[in-house]
Design a protein around this motif. Structure first.
Motif, mmCIF file in Angstrom:
data_model
loop_
_atom_site.group_PDB
_atom_site.id
_atom_site.type_symbol
_atom_site.label_atom_id
_atom_site.label_comp_id
_atom_site.label_asym_id
_atom_site.label_seq_id
_atom_site.Cartn_x
_atom_site.Cartn_y
_atom_site.Cartn_z
ATOM 1 N N ASN A 513 23.868 30.656 31.216
ATOM 2 C CA ASN A 513 24.683 31.866 31.094
ATOM 3 C C ASN A 513 26.152 31.581 31.365
ATOM 4 O OD1 ASN A 513 22.439 33.414 30.484
ATOM 5 N ND2 ASN A 513 22.092 34.035 32.603
ATOM 6 N N LEU A 514 26.411 30.720 32.370
ATOM 7 C CA LEU A 514 27.798 30.346 32.645
ATOM 8 C C LEU A 514 28.395 29.603 31.460
ATOM 9 C CD1 LEU A 514 30.227 30.052 34.526
ATOM 10 C CD2 LEU A 514 29.134 28.008 35.496
ATOM 11 N N LEU A 515 27.602 28.722 30.855
ATOM 12 C CA LEU A 515 28.087 28.002 29.680
ATOM 13 C C LEU A 515 28.408 28.977 28.544
ATOM 14 C CD1 LEU A 515 28.589 25.276 28.246
ATOM 15 C CD2 LEU A 515 26.189 25.330 27.553
ATOM 16 N N ASP A 516 27.534 29.965 28.323
ATOM 17 C CA ASP A 516 27.791 30.956 27.274
ATOM 18 C C ASP A 516 29.073 31.733 27.563
ATOM 19 O OD1 ASP A 516 25.510 30.194 25.974
ATOM 20 O OD2 ASP A 516 24.254 31.764 26.849
ATOM 21 N N ALA A 517 29.275 32.097 28.832
ATOM 22 C CA ALA A 517 30.480 32.847 29.186
ATOM 23 C C ALA A 517 31.732 32.010 28.949
ATOM 24 C CB ALA A 517 30.403 33.286 30.647
ATOM 25 N N MET A 518 31.657 30.707 29.288
ATOM 26 C CA MET A 518 32.811 29.838 29.065
ATOM 27 C C MET A 518 33.064 29.634 27.573
ATOM 28 S SD MET A 518 34.292 28.987 31.909
ATOM 29 C CE MET A 518 35.179 27.505 31.475
ATOM 30 N N VAL A 519 31.976 29.501 26.814
ATOM 31 C CA VAL A 519 32.123 29.329 25.365
ATOM 32 C C VAL A 519 32.740 30.583 24.745
ATOM 33 C CG1 VAL A 519 30.861 29.070 23.207
ATOM 34 C CG2 VAL A 519 30.308 27.613 25.154
ATOM 35 N N ALA A 520 32.248 31.748 25.162
ATOM 36 C CA ALA A 520 32.793 33.000 24.643
ATOM 37 C C ALA A 520 34.264 33.146 25.004
ATOM 38 C CB ALA A 520 31.995 34.176 25.188
ATOM 39 N N PHE A 521 34.640 32.657 26.168
ATOM 40 C CA PHE A 521 36.025 32.775 26.601
ATOM 41 C C PHE A 521 36.937 31.792 25.848
ATOM 42 C CE2 PHE A 521 39.662 31.886 29.291
ATOM 43 C CZ PHE A 521 40.031 33.134 29.718
ATOM 44 N N LEU A 570 36.876 37.189 32.439
ATOM 45 C CA LEU A 570 37.009 36.385 33.661
ATOM 46 C C LEU A 570 36.029 36.862 34.735
ATOM 47 C CD1 LEU A 570 40.895 36.058 33.916
ATOM 48 C CD2 LEU A 570 39.263 34.265 33.280
ATOM 49 N N ARG A 571 35.849 38.166 34.815
ATOM 50 C CA ARG A 571 34.903 38.697 35.803
ATOM 51 C C ARG A 571 33.486 38.209 35.519
ATOM 52 N NH1 ARG A 571 34.435 45.102 37.438
ATOM 53 N NH2 ARG A 571 32.985 44.799 39.202
ATOM 54 N N ARG A 572 33.099 38.156 34.258
ATOM 55 C CA ARG A 572 31.761 37.648 33.898
ATOM 56 C C ARG A 572 31.637 36.164 34.248
ATOM 57 N NH1 ARG A 572 29.509 35.795 28.695
ATOM 58 N NH2 ARG A 572 27.230 35.986 28.844
ATOM 59 N N ILE A 573 32.687 35.389 34.006
ATOM 60 C CA ILE A 573 32.657 33.965 34.356
ATOM 61 C C ILE A 573 32.484 33.791 35.861
ATOM 62 C CG2 ILE A 573 34.085 31.877 34.474
ATOM 63 C CD1 ILE A 573 35.221 32.634 31.753
ATOM 64 N N LYS A 588 36.388 31.586 43.264
ATOM 65 C CA LYS A 588 36.840 32.601 44.207
ATOM 66 C C LYS A 588 38.277 33.071 43.942
ATOM 67 C CE LYS A 588 35.738 33.680 48.979
ATOM 68 N NZ LYS A 588 35.263 33.136 50.271
ATOM 69 N N PRO A 589 39.244 32.187 43.584
ATOM 70 C CA PRO A 589 40.622 32.683 43.378
ATOM 71 C C PRO A 589 40.838 33.397 42.044
ATOM 72 C CG PRO A 589 40.568 30.332 43.974
ATOM 73 C CD PRO A 589 39.203 30.720 43.570
ATOM 74 N N VAL A 590 39.864 33.349 41.110
ATOM 75 C CA VAL A 590 40.121 33.806 39.745
ATOM 76 C C VAL A 590 40.436 35.300 39.717
ATOM 77 C CG1 VAL A 590 39.106 34.145 37.463
ATOM 78 C CG2 VAL A 590 38.785 31.972 38.667
ATOM 79 N N LEU A 591 39.558 36.142 40.235
ATOM 80 C CA LEU A 591 39.767 37.590 40.142
ATOM 81 C C LEU A 591 40.969 38.071 40.958
ATOM 82 C CD1 LEU A 591 36.131 39.026 40.099
ATOM 83 C CD2 LEU A 591 37.688 38.577 38.195
ATOM 84 N N PRO A 592 41.196 37.575 42.201
ATOM 85 C CA PRO A 592 42.424 38.012 42.894
ATOM 86 C C PRO A 592 43.694 37.668 42.122
ATOM 87 C CG PRO A 592 40.895 37.034 44.448
ATOM 88 C CD PRO A 592 40.324 36.801 43.095
ATOM 89 N N GLU A 593 43.751 36.461 41.545
ATOM 90 C CA GLU A 593 44.941 36.083 40.792
ATOM 91 C C GLU A 593 45.057 36.898 39.505
ATOM 92 O OE1 GLU A 593 47.316 34.225 41.742
ATOM 93 O OE2 GLU A 593 46.409 33.411 43.572
ATOM 94 N N ALA A 594 43.930 37.160 38.827
ATOM 95 C CA ALA A 594 43.966 37.967 37.606
ATOM 96 C C ALA A 594 44.397 39.394 37.916
ATOM 97 C CB ALA A 594 42.601 37.949 36.930
ATOM 98 N N THR A 595 43.918 39.968 39.046
ATOM 99 C CA THR A 595 44.331 41.324 39.441
ATOM 100 C C THR A 595 45.817 41.371 39.729
ATOM 101 O OG1 THR A 595 42.127 41.701 40.375
ATOM 102 C CG2 THR A 595 43.902 43.170 41.100
#
Length: 792
Positions: A513-521, A570-573, A588-595
């Motif tokens: 699922n993580l691979l699919d999310a990265m591919v979709a992104f 990004l939230r799904r990833i 862990k830093p992805v969503l705080p930085e994106a927000t």
């Protein structure tokens, strides 16, 4: 239904746990009821048999490091040859043999020439007497003729009684005269009815030349060297009094003596120790810590003296000054002594004295002969060695006693024991990081290690149960409890395996699922493109401000897309990365930085140029740093996926080819695999998918080559830069040109029963950034499919 199913599982689990707990409690109560008294508590350790090997009749063994590898080897003497064995795994493997050329028995092994290789002294009986042969078998190319031959000794002669001729044994090996060469000291003890002298013979160890001999009345037991000063040494000899009338050099064989000889073989002093049929043992010890060695003497009382010796004093052990033979001190243990040896048990550089009495007691004495402990819980016959057998930093005392092998700690507490039906000989060996106790008994050599013992005296408990009136009932209860425990443990273990398999399947699903999310992104969707364009505009913000009319609106659309489309991706990833056990530093830093980036974009668009309230820095610096952090985190997640989906391409290809070997052989195809610089390469793809793709291509090739006159299959693997290419070529009928572009369509097939889905192969490989296409095609002449995969 789901709630009902969960309640059922809850009841099953808790019923099982209650059954296990109840059975365990009953079992412990029964065993505790049956336990013997505290005095019969079990030993804390046991001797675990690690290796056992049958030996020939009348054989003996030696332990020595023959090949300088730091590990002791086993040498078995069978009277006609000497077998060298090494420990390999849990077996003893014969490595080499040396023949005696005549029947004999190895007496002892010593390094006589200082080359660190042991030489072997073999006693052989000839027609004119006993010979001593010195061999150096294992120092060079293998078995050899003797270095030298000594003898004959003890020639056969008419005897009035059925006594043997006598014995020859090595009493010692050391460099007494400090000339850099060791001497070998042989004890010659004739047993004739007619009085004959006994003698200690000194020979050069390297050449065998006789240096001197000293004749005496009593039989020789052993000899040692004692150091008076740095350059002044003496040779100390202990004896036994057999009493057949021999009198030589002023000594009678009705007494046992201590002889102090100079290094040239002349007598310095002679001291009588015990009477008829008695003997004495000697050890060297610096008892008064003055730097000069003293002689520790112990005596075995004969039938005519009981507790007194020639001096009338009832002593068992004594310390003698080697300078003049005077007594320093003595101690009486109310028994004769079978053996006395010294060992630094507590590692304080002051040796203790271990004494085995004639009555079977083991005494632990201090260096001043004061008794510190006496152990009479077992019958002792000797002490083998004091050594750290279990490598825990403290020494253990290895003892023998009345058909038993005993191990005691440094304080004398019994740790473990092993019973043997026959007499046995014992030694110790160091192999690798383990130390072994080696015992020979019943024509079997056994290697033991010291292991932790059982906490509950099971054997004693069952013995008590058998002797009690209600033993049968209790044994039945124990059987029922044990059966319940075993069944419950099996059930719980099966559940554990099921949960483990389920968790592995769930983990694989999360990774996919993580691979699919990265591919979709990054591949299948536009989120990565939006992110790249947004960063490009931010880096060129000053130029954008100059062209506000043209670019600001498009930038506003990108910012809005980031907030409403990229952020959910990004939230799904992040969610998938957390479930897939990706390191928190990556997700862990992805969503705080994106927000933070989204909030600043909404705040400053379209009115750019204001100061950021967060840090006082002008837009767009903080936004760029947040986007760079997101990019680094995504890169870390990609590395994690590359680590998870790292498949060895060569090993996988060979495994698939081997699975299809019988099918290829059935049509007469000759498969080959050629490798061009990709042997250690791993490719970014699931092992399952790569195996399915390769197996499907081989299956298609088999069908295409059914009627081929010369069927052949070749798989070529080539490494090029960051990619790995795999070509699968066959000599089949090829693909019609009209179908070449359609074979990767979803529902296309030329076979009535269907075949391997090339569409599936292309889609699955694309998930990992890989490709599959037709590299070469000759209708009627074969096809080559190429797979291009990213390296990890």
């Amino acid at each position: 239904m789901v709630l009902k199913h969960r309640r059922k599982r809850y009841r099953v689990r808790h019923t099982t746990e209650r059954s296990v707990t109840t059975a365990a409690v009953l079992f412990l109560l029964v065993v505790l009821h049956a336990c013997p008294a505290p005095a019969d508590e079990p030993l804390r350790f046991h001797l675990k048999e690690r290796i056992a090997r049958i030996t020939p009749q009348e054989s003996r063994f030696f332990i020595a490091d023959i090949d300088f590898d730091g590990n002791d080897d086993l040498l078995i003497d069978a009277r006609t040859n000497l077998m060298w064995l090494r420990k390999v795994g849990h077996n003893l493997i014969p490595f080499e043999e040396g023949n005696y050329r005549m029947a004999g028995m190895t007496m002892d092994i010593h390094d006589i020439n200082g080359d660190s290789h042991p030489e072997f002294f073999v006693s052989m009986k000839g027609e004119d007497g006993i010979y001593l042969a010195c061999h150096d078998w294992y120092a060079g190319a293998g078995p050899s003729e003797p270095i030298y031959l000594l003898g004959p000794y003890l020639p056969d002669r008419p005897r009035t009684r059925a006594w043997p001729e006598g014995s020859i044994h090595i009493a010692g090996c050391f460099d007494a005269d400090d000339d850099g060469q060791r001497e070998i000291y042989f004890a010659m003890n004739p047993f004739y009815a007619k009085p004959e002298p006994r003698a200690l013979l000194a020979h050069r160890g390297d050449t065998g030349d006789e240096l001197w001999r000293f004749e005496m009345g009593p039989q020789i037991v052993e000899c040692m060297q004692v150091r008076l000063t740095e350059r002044d040494k003496r040779i100390i000899v202990s004896t036994f009094a057999p009493n057949n009338g021999s009198v030589w050099n002023g000594t009678s064989d009705s007494l046992s003596y201590i002889f102090c000889l100079k290094t040239d073989g002349s007598a310095d002093w002679i001291k009588p120790i015990a009477n008829l049929h008695s003997w004495n043992n000697i050890e060297i010890i610096d008892a008064d810590h003055d730097g000069r060695e003293d002689i520790l003497v112990s005596r075995r009382f004969g039938p005519r003296e009981k507790d007194t010796g020639t001096d009338g004093d009832p002593w068992s052990v004594a310390l003698i000054d080697p300078l003049h033979g005077d007594f320093i001190r003595a101690a009486h243990l109310n028994t004769g002594v079978e053996q006395a040896m010294t060992a630094d048990l507590d590692r304080d550089l002051i040796p203790e004295i271990l004494v085995v009495g004639s009555d079977g007691r083991l005494f632990l004495l201090e260096d001043d002969l004061a008794t510190s402990a006496v152990f009479d819980d077992r019958f002792h016959t000797g002490v083998v060695e004091a050594i750290d057998i279990d490598m825990n930093g403290t020494k253990e005392i290895i003892c023998t006693g009345s058909g038993r092998l005993l191990v005691r700690d440094e304080h004398g507490v019994l740790l473990a024991e092993e019973s043997h039906r026959e007499q046995f000989i014992v030694a110790t060996a160091k192999i690798g990081n383990e130390r072994y106790i080696v015992a020979q008994s019943d024509n079997v050599i056994r290697f033991y290690t010291l292991e932790k013992g059982l906490p509950v005296p099971i054997a004693g408990a069952f013995e008590r149960l058998r002797s009690s009136t209600g033993g049968a009932v209790v044994l039945v209860l124990i059987g029922l409890c044990a059966g319940t425990l075993i069944a419950s443990a099996a059930f719980l273990y099966r559940r554990h395996l099921g949960r483990k398999r389920s968790s592995l399947a769930i983990a694989d699903e999360h990774q996919a699922n993580l691979l699919d999310a990265m591919v979709a992104f990054g591949h299948g969707g536009a989120s990565l493109k939006v992110l790249d364009r947004l960063r490009f505009h931010l880096k060129n913000w000053e130029r954008m401000e100059e062209r506000q009319g043209r670019d600001t609106d498009s930038f506003g659309e990108l910012a809005d897309t980031f907030v409403h489309s990229v952020y959910p991706d990004l939230r799904r990833i992040v969610l998938m990365g957390r479930r897939a056990n990706v390191s928190p530093e990556y997700w862990k830093p992805v969503l705080p930085e994106a927000t933070r980036a989204g909030r600043m974009l909404e705040e400053y668009i379209p009115t750019a140029g204001k100061q950021s309230a967060a840090g006082g820095e002008a837009f767009p610096g903080p936004v760029l740093r947040s986007l760079d952090t997101i990019d680094e985190c995504l890169s870390g997640i990609r590395k994690h996926l590359h680590h998870v989906f790292r498949t060895p391409v060569v090993a996988t290809t060979c495994r698939v080819m081997a699975a299809r070997a019988e099918d290829l052989e059935a049509i007469g195809a000759h498969p080959t695999v050629t490798i061009g610089g990709a042997y250690n390469d791993g490719v970014f793809v699931s092992a399952t998918i790569l195996e399915k793709v390769l197996d499907g291509l081989i299956a298609n090739a088999l069908r295409a080559m059914t009627d081929s006159p010369a069927p052949a299959l070749e798989i070529a693997i080539q490494s090029e830069g960051s990619y790995c290419k795999i070509d699968v070529s066959d000599t089949g009928k090829g693909i019609p040109e009209v179908d070449r572009e359609r074979i990767f369509d979803r529902h296309f097939t030329t076979k009535p029963e269907g075949g391997f889905g090339l569409y599936y192969a292309r889609e699955e490989l694309a998930t990992f950034g890989g490709r599959i296409f037709v590299q070469d095609n000759q209708p009627g002449g074969g096809t080559t499919f190429r797979l291009v995969l990213r390296k990890t």
